[in-house]
Design a protein around this motif. Structure first.
Motif, short mmCIF file in Angstrom:
data_model
loop_
_atom_site.label_atom_id
_atom_site.label_comp_id
_atom_site.label_asym_id
_atom_site.label_seq_id
_atom_site.Cartn_x
_atom_site.Cartn_y
_atom_site.Cartn_z
N LEU A 1 0.81 -1.22 0.00
CA LEU A 1 0.00 0.00 0.00
C LEU A 1 0.85 1.27 0.00
O LEU A 1 0.42 2.29 -0.55
CB LEU A 1 -0.97 -0.02 1.17
N LEU A 2 2.03 1.22 0.59
CA LEU A 2 2.94 2.38 0.49
C LEU A 2 3.34 2.62 -0.96
O LEU A 2 3.49 3.77 -1.38
CB LEU A 2 4.18 2.17 1.36
N VAL A 3 3.47 1.54 -1.72
CA VAL A 3 3.77 1.69 -3.15
C VAL A 3 2.58 2.36 -3.86
O VAL A 3 2.78 3.20 -4.74
CB VAL A 3 4.12 0.33 -3.80
N THR A 4 1.36 2.02 -3.45
CA THR A 4 0.19 2.67 -4.07
C THR A 4 0.12 4.14 -3.68
O THR A 4 -0.33 4.97 -4.47
CB THR A 4 -1.13 1.97 -3.73
N VAL A 5 0.56 4.49 -2.47
CA VAL A 5 0.64 5.90 -2.08
C VAL A 5 1.60 6.62 -3.02
O VAL A 5 1.28 7.69 -3.57
CB VAL A 5 1.09 6.06 -0.61
N TYR A 6 2.76 6.05 -3.23
CA TYR A 6 3.75 6.61 -4.15
C TYR A 6 3.18 6.71 -5.57
O TYR A 6 3.31 7.75 -6.23
CB TYR A 6 5.01 5.74 -4.13
N SER A 7 2.53 5.65 -6.01
CA SER A 7 1.98 5.61 -7.36
C SER A 7 0.97 6.73 -7.58
O SER A 7 1.04 7.46 -8.56
CB SER A 7 1.32 4.25 -7.62
N HIS A 8 0.03 6.86 -6.65
CA HIS A 8 -1.01 7.87 -6.83
C HIS A 8 -0.49 9.29 -6.62
O HIS A 8 -0.82 10.19 -7.39
CB HIS A 8 -2.18 7.61 -5.88
N SER A 9 0.31 9.48 -5.58
CA SER A 9 0.72 10.84 -5.26
C SER A 9 1.83 11.37 -6.15
O SER A 9 1.80 12.52 -6.56
CB SER A 9 1.14 10.95 -3.80
N ILE A 10 2.80 10.53 -6.53
CA ILE A 10 3.96 10.98 -7.29
C ILE A 10 3.84 10.60 -8.77
O ILE A 10 3.85 11.46 -9.65
CB ILE A 10 5.27 10.40 -6.70
N VAL A 11 3.74 9.30 -9.06
CA VAL A 11 3.76 8.84 -10.45
C VAL A 11 2.58 9.41 -11.24
O VAL A 11 2.74 9.93 -12.33
CB VAL A 11 3.79 7.30 -10.53
N LYS A 12 1.39 9.28 -10.67
CA LYS A 12 0.19 9.79 -11.35
C LYS A 12 -0.07 11.26 -11.05
O LYS A 12 -1.02 11.83 -11.58
CB LYS A 12 -1.03 8.96 -10.96
N ALA A 13 0.74 11.85 -10.18
CA ALA A 13 0.65 13.27 -9.80
C ALA A 13 -0.74 13.66 -9.32
O ALA A 13 -1.23 14.74 -9.58
CB ALA A 13 1.09 14.16 -10.96
N GLY B 1 -1.46 13.77 -6.06
CA GLY B 1 -1.29 14.40 -4.76
C GLY B 1 -2.02 13.66 -3.65
O GLY B 1 -2.36 12.49 -3.76
N LEU B 2 -2.30 14.40 -2.59
CA LEU B 2 -2.96 13.82 -1.43
C LEU B 2 -4.34 13.29 -1.76
O LEU B 2 -4.73 12.21 -1.30
CB LEU B 2 -3.07 14.87 -0.31
N GLY B 3 -5.09 13.99 -2.60
CA GLY B 3 -6.43 13.55 -2.97
C GLY B 3 -6.44 12.18 -3.63
O GLY B 3 -7.33 11.38 -3.40
N GLY B 4 -5.44 11.90 -4.43
CA GLY B 4 -5.37 10.60 -5.09
C GLY B 4 -4.83 9.50 -4.20
O GLY B 4 -5.10 8.33 -4.43
N ALA B 5 -4.08 9.88 -3.17
CA ALA B 5 -3.43 8.89 -2.33
C ALA B 5 -4.12 8.69 -0.98
O ALA B 5 -3.74 7.80 -0.23
CB ALA B 5 -1.98 9.30 -2.07
N GLU B 6 -5.16 9.47 -0.70
CA GLU B 6 -5.73 9.43 0.66
C GLU B 6 -6.27 8.06 1.06
O GLU B 6 -6.07 7.64 2.20
CB GLU B 6 -6.79 10.51 0.84
N LYS B 7 -6.93 7.35 0.16
CA LYS B 7 -7.43 6.01 0.53
C LYS B 7 -6.26 5.06 0.80
O LYS B 7 -6.30 4.27 1.74
CB LYS B 7 -8.34 5.44 -0.56
N SER B 8 -5.24 5.14 -0.02
CA SER B 8 -4.07 4.29 0.19
C SER B 8 -3.37 4.62 1.51
O SER B 8 -2.89 3.73 2.20
CB SER B 8 -3.08 4.44 -0.97
N ILE B 9 -3.34 5.90 1.87
CA ILE B 9 -2.74 6.30 3.14
C ILE B 9 -3.55 5.72 4.30
O ILE B 9 -2.99 5.20 5.27
CB ILE B 9 -2.64 7.84 3.24
N LEU B 10 -4.86 5.80 4.20
CA LEU B 10 -5.73 5.25 5.24
C LEU B 10 -5.52 3.74 5.38
O LEU B 10 -5.33 3.22 6.48
CB LEU B 10 -7.19 5.56 4.96
#
Length: 148
Positions: free
Chosen positions: A99-111, A113-122
């Motif tokens: 799931l940390l990889v999905t945080v990276y994927s959504h927030s950085i790779v797909k740009a 940000g927090l809105g895209g990564a919030e579920k993965s962070i949770l």
């Protein structure tokens, strides 16, 4: 097993028995639901373990033929282990890493940000909780009287 609650600290002291009685049960429900949701997320991947080769390679994980089945197994079998509370800590740690990889994927790779990564962070936070806490008294780990 219940955890005592200091009635004097509660705004509504009458709810103390509910809080005391529900502690372990609510934690167990969270673990089971998180594990089963991870299973459903990994089901498609386990049915086609090499289907995510391109995706994992696009994130920089080479060779994809190694990482894709590992991802599938971590999500599907790891979810089952978390849900039943067997090897809860290592299975939860593996899920948290995925799931940390999905945080990276959504927030950085797909740009996104927090809105895209919030579920993965949770979800990462939930699995980190169980990686540290373990399966509690309502788990196979507890029945085996082992701490993993």
């Amino acid at each position: 097993m219940s955890t005592p609650v200091d009635r004097n600290r509660l705004i509504v002291p009458e709810v103390a028995p509910l809080y005391s009685a529900g502690h372990q049960s609510v934690e167990t429900i969270l673990r089971v639901v998180a594990g089963l949701l991870l299973v459903t997320h990994g089901y498609g991947k386990i049915m086609n373990p090499f289907g995510a080769v391109g995706m994992v390679e696009s994130l920089g994980f080479y060779p994809g033929v190694f990482w894709s089945p590992l991802l599938a197994a971590t999500e599907f079998f790891g979810g089952i282990l978390v849900a039943i509370g067997l090897f809860t800590r290592p299975a939860s740690l593996a899920a948290a890493i995925v799931l940390l990889v999905t945080v990276y994927s959504h927030s950085i790779v797909k740009a996104e940000g927090l809105g895209g990564a919030e579920k993965s962070i949770l979800w990462t936070t939930i699995f980190i909780f169980f990686a540290i806490r373990g399966g509690n008294s309502h788990s196979v780990d507890a029945r085996l009287k082992k701490v993993f």
